[in-house]
Design an enzyme around this catalytic site. Structure first.
Site, PDB file in Angstrom:
ATOM      1  N   THR A 134       0.818  -1.208   0.000  1.00 12.73           N
ATOM      2  CA  THR A 134       0.000   0.000   0.000  1.00 12.73           C
ATOM      3  C   THR A 134       0.856   1.265   0.000  1.00 12.73           C
ATOM      4  O   THR A 134       1.990   1.249   0.495  1.00 12.73           O
ATOM      5  CB  THR A 134      -0.894  -0.011   1.256  1.00 12.73           C
ATOM      6  OG1 THR A 134      -1.528   1.250   1.399  1.00 12.73           O
ATOM      7  CG2 THR A 134      -0.094  -0.282   2.529  1.00 12.73           C
ATOM      8  N   ASP A 135       0.268   2.355  -0.487  1.00  9.85           N
ATOM      9  CA  ASP A 135       0.959   3.651  -0.415  1.00  9.85           C
ATOM     10  C   ASP A 135       1.051   4.157   1.023  1.00  9.85           C
ATOM     11  O   ASP A 135       1.853   5.046   1.320  1.00  9.85           O
ATOM     12  CB  ASP A 135       0.242   4.689  -1.294  1.00  9.85           C
ATOM     13  CG  ASP A 135      -1.200   4.978  -0.861  1.00  9.85           C
ATOM     14  OD1 ASP A 135      -1.752   4.215  -0.043  1.00  9.85           O
ATOM     15  OD2 ASP A 135      -1.772   5.965  -1.352  1.00  9.85           O
ATOM     16  N   GLU A 136       0.236   3.584   1.936  1.00  9.15           N
ATOM     17  CA  GLU A 136       0.196   4.104   3.315  1.00  9.15           C
ATOM     18  C   GLU A 136       1.520   3.908   4.040  1.00  9.15           C
ATOM     19  O   GLU A 136       1.756   4.551   5.068  1.00  9.15           O
ATOM     20  CB  GLU A 136      -0.933   3.441   4.109  1.00  9.15           C
ATOM     21  CG  GLU A 136      -2.290   3.750   3.551  1.00  9.15           C
ATOM     22  CD  GLU A 136      -3.441   3.497   4.519  1.00  9.15           C
ATOM     23  OE1 GLU A 136      -3.203   3.362   5.726  1.00  9.15           O
ATOM     24  OE2 GLU A 136      -4.582   3.443   4.045  1.00  9.15           O
ATOM     25  N   TYR A 196      -1.868  -0.525  11.035  1.00  3.37           N
ATOM     26  CA  TYR A 196      -1.996  -1.206   9.739  1.00  3.37           C
ATOM     27  C   TYR A 196      -0.802  -0.893   8.841  1.00  3.37           C
ATOM     28  O   TYR A 196      -0.129  -1.802   8.335  1.00  3.37           O
ATOM     29  CB  TYR A 196      -3.300  -0.785   9.035  1.00  3.37           C
ATOM     30  CG  TYR A 196      -3.306  -1.102   7.546  1.00  3.37           C
ATOM     31  CD1 TYR A 196      -3.354  -2.414   7.092  1.00  3.37           C
ATOM     32  CD2 TYR A 196      -3.229  -0.073   6.593  1.00  3.37           C
ATOM     33  CE1 TYR A 196      -3.333  -2.710   5.734  1.00  3.37           C
ATOM     34  CE2 TYR A 196      -3.210  -0.363   5.234  1.00  3.37           C
ATOM     35  CZ  TYR A 196      -3.265  -1.680   4.808  1.00  3.37           C
ATOM     36  OH  TYR A 196      -3.231  -1.963   3.461  1.00  3.37           O
ATOM     37  N   LYS A 214       2.215  -3.304   7.339  1.00  2.94           N
ATOM     38  CA  LYS A 214       2.486  -3.483   5.908  1.00  2.94           C
ATOM     39  C   LYS A 214       3.930  -3.058   5.598  1.00  2.94           C
ATOM     40  O   LYS A 214       4.612  -3.687   4.780  1.00  2.94           O
ATOM     41  CB  LYS A 214       1.502  -2.666   5.054  1.00  2.94           C
ATOM     42  CG  LYS A 214       0.073  -3.182   5.067  1.00  2.94           C
ATOM     43  CD  LYS A 214      -0.112  -4.567   4.462  1.00  2.94           C
ATOM     44  CE  LYS A 214       0.108  -4.613   2.971  1.00  2.94           C
ATOM     45  NZ  LYS A 214      -0.296  -5.937   2.390  1.00  2.94           N
TER      46      LYS A 214
HETATM   47  P1  NAD Z   1      -9.686  -7.502   2.216  1.00  4.24           P
HETATM   48  O1  NAD Z   1      -9.724  -7.286   3.677  1.00  4.24           O
HETATM   49  O2  NAD Z   1     -10.906  -7.274   1.405  1.00  4.24           O
HETATM   50  O3  NAD Z   1      -9.197  -8.982   1.910  1.00  4.24           O
HETATM   51  C1  NAD Z   1      -8.201  -9.617   2.670  1.00  4.24           C
HETATM   52  C2  NAD Z   1      -8.336 -11.127   2.452  1.00  4.24           C
HETATM   53  O4  NAD Z   1      -7.265 -11.767   3.171  1.00  4.24           O
HETATM   54  C3  NAD Z   1      -9.648 -11.716   2.999  1.00  4.24           C
HETATM   55  O5  NAD Z   1     -10.218 -12.571   2.034  1.00  4.24           O
HETATM   56  C4  NAD Z   1      -9.215 -12.488   4.225  1.00  4.24           C
HETATM   57  O6  NAD Z   1     -10.033 -13.621   4.497  1.00  4.24           O
HETATM   58  C5  NAD Z   1      -7.806 -12.899   3.849  1.00  4.24           C
HETATM   59  N1  NAD Z   1      -6.963 -13.162   5.035  1.00  4.24           N
HETATM   60  C6  NAD Z   1      -6.845 -12.384   6.134  1.00  4.24           C
HETATM   61  N2  NAD Z   1      -6.011 -12.974   7.023  1.00  4.24           N
HETATM   62  C7  NAD Z   1      -5.592 -14.138   6.441  1.00  4.24           C
HETATM   63  C8  NAD Z   1      -4.714 -15.166   6.834  1.00  4.24           C
HETATM   64  N3  NAD Z   1      -4.087 -15.136   8.035  1.00  4.24           N
HETATM   65  N4  NAD Z   1      -4.480 -16.195   6.000  1.00  4.24           N
HETATM   66  C9  NAD Z   1      -5.117 -16.240   4.787  1.00  4.24           C
HETATM   67  N5  NAD Z   1      -5.969 -15.307   4.367  1.00  4.24           N
HETATM   68  C10 NAD Z   1      -6.203 -14.257   5.184  1.00  4.24           C
HETATM   69  O7  NAD Z   1      -8.477  -6.602   1.689  1.00  4.24           O
HETATM   70  P2  NAD Z   1      -8.240  -5.920   0.274  1.00  4.24           P
HETATM   71  O8  NAD Z   1      -8.734  -4.531   0.321  1.00  4.24           O
HETATM   72  O9  NAD Z   1      -8.676  -6.826  -0.800  1.00  4.24           O
HETATM   73  O10 NAD Z   1      -6.649  -5.827   0.267  1.00  4.24           O
HETATM   74  C11 NAD Z   1      -5.860  -6.906  -0.245  1.00  4.24           C
HETATM   75  C12 NAD Z   1      -4.385  -6.526  -0.170  1.00  4.24           C
HETATM   76  O11 NAD Z   1      -4.145  -5.354  -0.932  1.00  4.24           O
HETATM   77  C13 NAD Z   1      -3.881  -6.230   1.243  1.00  4.24           C
HETATM   78  O12 NAD Z   1      -2.594  -6.759   1.361  1.00  4.24           O
HETATM   79  C14 NAD Z   1      -3.842  -4.715   1.302  1.00  4.24           C
HETATM   80  O13 NAD Z   1      -2.864  -4.270   2.211  1.00  4.24           O
HETATM   81  C15 NAD Z   1      -3.492  -4.370  -0.134  1.00  4.24           C
HETATM   82  N6  NAD Z   1      -3.962  -3.059  -0.608  1.00  4.24           N
HETATM   83  C16 NAD Z   1      -5.284  -2.713  -0.490  1.00  4.24           C
HETATM   84  C17 NAD Z   1      -5.712  -1.486  -0.988  1.00  4.24           C
HETATM   85  C18 NAD Z   1      -7.151  -1.060  -0.896  1.00  4.24           C
HETATM   86  O14 NAD Z   1      -7.467   0.099  -1.184  1.00  4.24           O
HETATM   87  N7  NAD Z   1      -8.079  -1.926  -0.531  1.00  4.24           N
HETATM   88  C19 NAD Z   1      -4.793  -0.611  -1.592  1.00  4.24           C
HETATM   89  C20 NAD Z   1      -3.438  -0.998  -1.677  1.00  4.24           C
HETATM   90  C21 NAD Z   1      -3.042  -2.237  -1.193  1.00  4.24           C
HETATM   91  O1  DAU Z   2      -4.192   3.858   0.476  1.00  2.00           O
HETATM   92  C1  DAU Z   2      -4.398   2.483   0.365  1.00  2.00           C
HETATM   93  C2  DAU Z   2      -5.226   2.004   1.537  1.00  2.00           C
HETATM   94  O2  DAU Z   2      -6.549   2.459   1.301  1.00  2.00           O
HETATM   95  C3  DAU Z   2      -5.193   0.493   1.727  1.00  2.00           C
HETATM   96  O3  DAU Z   2      -3.890   0.095   2.049  1.00  2.00           O
HETATM   97  C4  DAU Z   2      -6.150   0.063   2.845  1.00  2.00           C
HETATM   98  O4  DAU Z   2      -6.199  -1.350   2.924  1.00  2.00           O
HETATM   99  C5  DAU Z   2      -7.535   0.596   2.518  1.00  2.00           C
HETATM  100  O5  DAU Z   2      -8.411   0.283   3.584  1.00  2.00           O
HETATM  101  C6  DAU Z   2      -7.492   2.111   2.293  1.00  2.00           C
HETATM  102  O6  DAU Z   2      -7.182   2.803   3.530  1.00  2.00           O
HETATM  103  P1  DAU Z   2      -7.956   4.142   3.948  1.00  2.00           P
HETATM  104  O7  DAU Z   2      -7.834   4.300   5.403  1.00  2.00           O
HETATM  105  O8  DAU Z   2      -7.564   5.284   3.084  1.00  2.00           O
HETATM  106  O9  DAU Z   2      -9.459   3.691   3.493  1.00  2.00           O
HETATM  107  P2  DAU Z   2     -10.870   3.855   4.195  1.00  2.00           P
HETATM  108  O10 DAU Z   2     -11.889   3.439   3.181  1.00  2.00           O
HETATM  109  O11 DAU Z   2     -10.931   3.242   5.540  1.00  2.00           O
HETATM  110  O12 DAU Z   2     -10.988   5.433   4.383  1.00  2.00           O
HETATM  111  C7  DAU Z   2     -10.846   6.325   3.283  1.00  2.00           C
HETATM  112  C8  DAU Z   2     -10.899   7.736   3.837  1.00  2.00           C
HETATM  113  O13 DAU Z   2     -12.232   7.996   4.314  1.00  2.00           O
HETATM  114  C9  DAU Z   2      -9.998   7.972   5.036  1.00  2.00           C
HETATM  115  O14 DAU Z   2      -9.487   9.291   4.968  1.00  2.00           O
HETATM  116  C10 DAU Z   2     -10.924   7.817   6.238  1.00  2.00           C
HETATM  117  C11 DAU Z   2     -12.256   8.296   5.702  1.00  2.00           C
HETATM  118  N1  DAU Z   2     -13.467   7.631   6.252  1.00  2.00           N
HETATM  119  C12 DAU Z   2     -13.501   6.276   6.293  1.00  2.00           C
HETATM  120  C13 DAU Z   2     -14.612   5.611   6.751  1.00  2.00           C
HETATM  121  C14 DAU Z   2     -14.649   4.109   6.815  1.00  2.00           C
HETATM  122  C15 DAU Z   2     -14.554   8.390   6.656  1.00  2.00           C
HETATM  123  O15 DAU Z   2     -14.514   9.639   6.611  1.00  2.00           O
HETATM  124  N2  DAU Z   2     -15.671   7.739   7.111  1.00  2.00           N
HETATM  125  C16 DAU Z   2     -15.746   6.375   7.195  1.00  2.00           C
HETATM  126  O16 DAU Z   2     -16.788   5.829   7.649  1.00  2.00           O
END
Ligand code: NAD
Ligand code: DAU
Length: 353
Positions: A129-131, A154, A158
């Site tokens: 992630t960019d975070e 988190y 990562k």
């Molecule tokens: P998600 O929470 O929707 O999915 C995570 C999956 O991992 C789930 O299916 C869960 O059951 C599985 N999991 C959790 N713990 C596990 C374990 N111990 N063993 C096996 N499986 C397990 O998450 P997502 O949003 O799909 O993110 C997937 C990946 O991409 C993560 O590594 C996250 O850090 C990265 N990522 C997400 C975003 C985003 O915006 N969602 C952006 C950049 C990177």
């Molecule tokens: O940047 C990549 C990341 O983006 C991934 O690595 C993470 O897995 C993914 O969850 C996401 O993180 P964020 O914290 O940016 O996403 P989230 O959807 O939780 O929140 C997006 C923005 O909105 C953040 O600034 C917090 C705000 N927010 C979030 C929720 C859930 C609200 O204002 N209200 C809300 O209810």
């Protein structure tokens, strides 16, 4: 070639498996997932009977289980997405993030190294992630040279996993690539993340919680574009290299929430703008990063990848998908998620503006 996708039943993982089975008809995909609260086999329903697809239930922290899947399925590539992924949950329960994101990643690295030995026709792709780079001010963007500066449990977990992946490359010669992507959105996103929170609450005519003043900025990438970037880096990225991925679509949370609510009104026959009244400003997230943005010059120049779906198009497709998939929403929103929602939002529901 058989490729293991970890976290395959989650949001990005399930989109990726569907994408790869179409893109790579000559490769087998083995989906591996512990099916935690955010993982659901319903997400893999469209490929359940695909001849090149197998699902294995397992935990990445379980050495024996990881070893068995690598050996039994003759895996020669891993795309590692399994993680605890929600920042708010990491504030409540950080150890779960250390376990899966750090211990789990190291377990996978150890077992892949063990199974593959000195082979150079293999690849471990770590999806991050960019975070990990922390928070930006009003200008500038992260790139592959930005120093790590994670702010939440988190992102710290990562960041640690990224460092271990790099260490396995440098120390043991494991062929790895890393990607760091900005915020994804689209079908199958678990309804704890901002966009599905907005939609599910608008559908239920409940307040839409916006943290702080809604002035935090995120860069949004439609999940299919991310999947295409992952396939591109897996196939053509250079060993040991990191690639930043992003949508070049920065927007403040409040602007985004308004855009989604307006699209929701349009799609449901409401007066456009009416649902904006659901917005409720609530307590800010502790340690809330102000702004994320990614400079994608490297992946664009070296691998020719760029985002193809605009934020407007992506929002319209996402709103439509959630409206059309009420049964999915009901199925994934039960039990454990309800408990977290009650804990997290009980003092945050706020009054609508
Ligand atoms: P998600 O929470 O929707 O999915 C995570 C999956 O991992 C789930 O299916 C869960 O059951 C599985 N999991 C959790 N713990 C596990 C374990 N111990 N063993 C096996 N499986 C397990 O998450 P997502 O949003 O799909 O993110 C997937 C990946 O991409 C993560 O590594 C996250 O850090 C990265 N990522 C997400 C975003 C985003 O915006 N969602 C952006 C950049 C990177
Ligand atoms: O940047 C990549 C990341 O983006 C991934 O690595 C993470 O897995 C993914 O969850 C996401 O993180 P964020 O914290 O940016 O996403 P989230 O959807 O939780 O929140 C997006 C923005 O909105 C953040 O600034 C917090 C705000 N927010 C979030 C929720 C859930 C609200 O204002 N209200 C809300 O209810």
């Amino acid at each position: 070639m058989s490729i293991l996708v970890t976290g395959a039943a989650g949001f990005i993982g399930s989109n990726l498996v569907q994408h790869l089975l179409k893109k790579w008809p000559d490769r087998r995909i083995v989906s591996f997932d512990a099916l935690t609260y955010s993982g659901n086999l319903l997400n893999l329903e469209p490929v359940r009977d695909h001849p090149n697809h197998t699902f294995v239930k397992g935990d990445i922290c379980d050495r024996e289980g990881v070893r068995a899947v690598l050996v039994d399925h003759e895996i020669s590539g891993v795309i590692h997405l399994a993680a605890e992924s929600h920042v708010d949950r990491s504030i409540v329960d950080p150890m779960a993030f250390v376990r899966t994101n750090v211990d789990g990643t190291v377990t996978l690295l150890q077992e892949a190294s063990e199974a593959w030995g000195d082979r150079d026709d293999v690849r471990f792709h770590h999806v991050s992630t960019d975070e990990v780079f922390g928070s930006l001010g009003d200008t500038g963007a992260f790139d592959e040279t930005t120093p790590y500066s994670p702010n939440s449990p988190y992102s710290a977990s990562k960041a640690a996993s990224d460092h271990f992946v790099r260490a396995w490359h440098e120390t043991y010669g494991l062929p790895v690539v890393l990607t760091n992507c900005t915020n994804n959105y689209g079908p199958y996103q678990f309804p704890e993340k901002l966009i599905p929170v907005v939609l599910t609450r608008a559908m239920a005519k409940r307040t839409v919680p916006v943290y702080g003043q809604g002035s935090n900025v995120r860069d949004w990438l439609f999940v299919e574009d991310h999947c295409d970037a992952l396939a591109t880096v897996f196939d053509r990225g250079q060993n040991g290299e990191t690639y930043g991925i992003g949508g070049e679509a920065e927007v403040s949370n409040l602007e985004l929430v308004h855009a989604i609510l307006d699209e929701f009104d349009l799609a449901t026959g409401n007066r456009v703008g009416a649902s904006r009244a659901l917005v409720a400003f609530v307590d800010d997230r502790p340690g809330h990063d102000l702004r994320y943005a990614m400079d994608i010059s490297k992946i664009r120049a070296e691998l020719g990848w760029h985002p193809t779906v605009t934020l407007k198009q992506g929002i319209a497709r996402t709103v439509r998908w959630y409206l059309d998939n009420g049964a999915w929403l009901d199925a994934v929103s039960g039990g454990e998620y309800r408990q977290f929602e009650e804990l997290w939002y009980s003092d945050r529901d706020g009054a609508a503006t």
